[in-house]
Design an enzyme around this catalytic site. Structure first.
Site, PDB file in Angstrom:
ATOM      1  N   GLU A  87       0.837  -1.142  -0.135  1.00  0.00           N
ATOM      2  CA  GLU A  87       0.140  -0.091  -0.087  1.00  0.00           C
ATOM      3  C   GLU A  87       0.806   1.387   0.049  1.00  0.00           C
ATOM      4  O   GLU A  87       1.890   1.324   0.739  1.00  0.00           O
ATOM      5  CB  GLU A  87      -0.832   0.052   1.235  1.00  0.00           C
ATOM      6  CG  GLU A  87      -1.891   1.438   1.287  1.00  0.00           C
ATOM      7  CD  GLU A  87      -2.721   1.157   2.637  1.00  0.00           C
ATOM      8  OE1 GLU A  87      -3.179   0.130   3.170  1.00  0.00           O
ATOM      9  OE2 GLU A  87      -3.026   2.263   3.126  1.00  0.00           O
ATOM     10  N   GLU A 117      -2.312  11.626   3.555  1.00  0.00           N
ATOM     11  CA  GLU A 117      -3.313  11.390   4.614  1.00  0.00           C
ATOM     12  C   GLU A 117      -2.935  12.400   5.597  1.00  0.00           C
ATOM     13  O   GLU A 117      -1.995  12.900   5.761  1.00  0.00           O
ATOM     14  CB  GLU A 117      -2.767   9.884   5.313  1.00  0.00           C
ATOM     15  CG  GLU A 117      -3.219   8.701   4.669  1.00  0.00           C
ATOM     16  CD  GLU A 117      -3.228   7.423   5.430  1.00  0.00           C
ATOM     17  OE1 GLU A 117      -4.183   6.848   6.074  1.00  0.00           O
ATOM     18  OE2 GLU A 117      -2.156   6.914   5.523  1.00  0.00           O
TER      19      GLU A 117
END
Length: 363
Positions: free
Chosen positions: A182, A187
Site C-alpha cells: 500500500e 493522509e
C-alpha cells in the site's frame, strides 16, 4: 480528455473481471485501540503510537500498464478530469474498513445529494454531509484500473478536506493486502497542516535509511497496519494548503524507488502543466523510499488508486481532541460529526480536484 483505452472496451473488460472475481471487503487483523490516548495530543505528535486499521478494501480492477507495448516515458496512460473524471472510478459503498463514522454513497446518491459534481471551471467536487444525527455521507472512489511499477501518479488538488474528525487520503493498494503493498501519498487528520506519506507491506521491507522515518523503517510495523512513513512539507494539508490554492502531488513508482513531490500552486513545473512531466528536471522529492536489497520492488504490485474522505474511526477518532467540553476520543468524534451545530465547523470537509493522471515513468 481521452483515455488510453477506449471506455467501451474498458467497460466490457471490467465487467468480465468483476464477474470472475468476488468483491469482498477484507478487514485486516489490525487493532483499532487507541492505547488509552485521549486524543488531546494532535496527530503530528502521536501518529504511529496509535495502531490503526488498514484502509484496504479492494474492488476488482483491470490490469493496465504491464501489458502496454512500447510505452514512452512521460506518455499519458490515463487522464481523469472534468465530465469524464467519473469514468475512471467505481464508487465504493461497503462498510468502512477503518471503522469510520461514515456512509460511503453510490454515484447516483452522491449526485442527488450534491456531494459529487463538476464545477463550471471543470474541477471535480467530492463533498460530504455532516450534522444530520448520524454518520457522515461521503465518497470513496476506487480506480477501475490497476498499475504495475513504472508510472507517475499525478493529482492536482485545489482544495483538500480539513476539520476536526476528518481523514482524507489519496493512496493505492494491491489486492492481497499487505502482500502487494500500500502506497499512501496523502493522509491527514483533524486540522493537520502537513500530510503523512506511508508504505505498508508484508514482512521483510525495511526503509531504515530514509531520514525521520517512523517505526525504524519497518514497513510491516503493526502487521502492516502502521507501516513506515514520514511527515510531508509544511502547508501540505489543511488550511495552509488550501490558502495557497492547493497544488500538485506526484508519486513516482519504479522498480528502483517510490518518490513523492508536492508542488504548491505557484510552483508547478511547466512540464506538468503541459502534460509532459520530466521528473529529472524537478527539485528533489520530499521523500524517496529506495527499493532494492532492504525492500524489494516485489513488495508492491497491482496498485489501485483510491481517493476518499473518512470521518473518525481508527485514526481520526483515536486522536480526536477535547473540544468545547467534549472529551477526546472516537465517541466524542462521532458526536461532533453528527451534531448539527458543527455543520459550519466542517464546511471545509471536501475535495476539489482538477485532475488525476497517470503517466509512463522513466526507468
Amino acid at each position: 480528455m481521452n483515455l488510453h483505452v477506449p471506455l467501451a472496451l474498458l467497460a466490457a473488460s471490467l465487467h468480465t473481471a468483476i464477474s470472475a472475481v468476488t468483491d469482498t471487503c477484507i478487514e485486516q487483523n489490525c487493532s483499532s485501540a487507541d492505547n488509552g490516548r485521549d486524543g488531546q495530543v494532535l496527530l503530528q505528535h502521536s501518529r504511529h503510537n496509535n495502531p490503526r486499521r488498514s484502509k484496504y478494501a479492494y474492488t476488482p480492477s483491470l490490469p493496465y500498464n504491464q501489458s502496454l507495448p512500447g510505452s514512452i516515458p512521460g506518455s499519458l496512460l490515463i487522464g481523469c478530469e472534468g465530465s469524464k473524471f467519473v469514468d475512471c472510478w467505481e464508487f465504493f459503498t461497503d462498510s468502512d474498513p477503518t471503522y469510520g463514522y461514515v456512509d460511503y454513497v453510490s454515484q447516483s446518491e452522491a449526485e442527488s445529494l450534491g456531494i459529487y459534481n463538476v464545477t463550471a471551471s471543470g474541477s471535480v467536487y467530492l463533498g460530504s454531509i455532516v450534522g444530520q444525527g448520524g454518520p457522515a455521507k461521503s465518497i470513496r472512489l476506487q480506480a477501475k484500473l490497476t498499475f504495475s511499477a513504472g508510472v507517475l501518479f499525478v493529482i492536482d488538488i485545489e482544495h483538500m478536506p480539513t476539520g476536526y474528525g476528518t481523514w482524507p487520503a489519496w493512496w493505492s493498494t494491491g489486492p492481497y493486502w499487505p502482500n502487494e503493498g500500500e502506497i499512501d501519498t496523502i493522509e491527514a487528520v483533524e486540522v493537520d497542516s502537513s500530510i503523512y506519506s506511508t508504505l505498508h507491506t508484508s514482512s521483510g521491507c525495511s526503509e531504515w535509511m530514509v531520514p525521520d522515518i517512523s517505526n525504524g523503517g519497518w514497513c510491516n510495523a503493526g502487521n502492516g497496519c502502521d507501516g513506515c512513513g514520514v511527515s510531508g512539507p509544511a502547508n501540505s494539508a489543511g488550511a495552509g494548503f488550501n490558502a495557497l490554492g492547493g497544488g500538485v502531488y506526484v508519486t513516482s513508482w519504479t522498480d528502483d524507488n517510490i518518490s513523492m513531490w508536492l508542488f504548491p500552486r505557484g510552483s508547478i513545473p511547466q512540464d506538468i502543466i503541459d502534460g509532459d512531466p520530466q521528473p529529472s528536471t524537478w527539485s528533489n522529492p520530499y521523500v524517496t523510499f529506495p527499493l532494492g536489497d532492504s525492500c524489494s520492488s516485489n513488495f508492491f504490485q497491482n496498485q489501485q488508486m483510491v481517493i476518499n474522505l473518512d470521518f473518525c474511526g481508527s485514526w481520526a477518532g483515536a486522536v480526536f481532541p477535547s473540544l468545547n467540553g467534549w472529551p477526546g476520543g472516537n465517541d466524542a468524534c462521532e458526536g461532533y460529526v453528527r451534531d448539527a451545530n458543527n455543520i459550519e465547523n466542517l464546511e471545509d470537509a471536501y475535495w476539489l480536484i482538477k485532475y488525476v493522471k497517470v503517466f509512463e515513468a522513466a526507468s
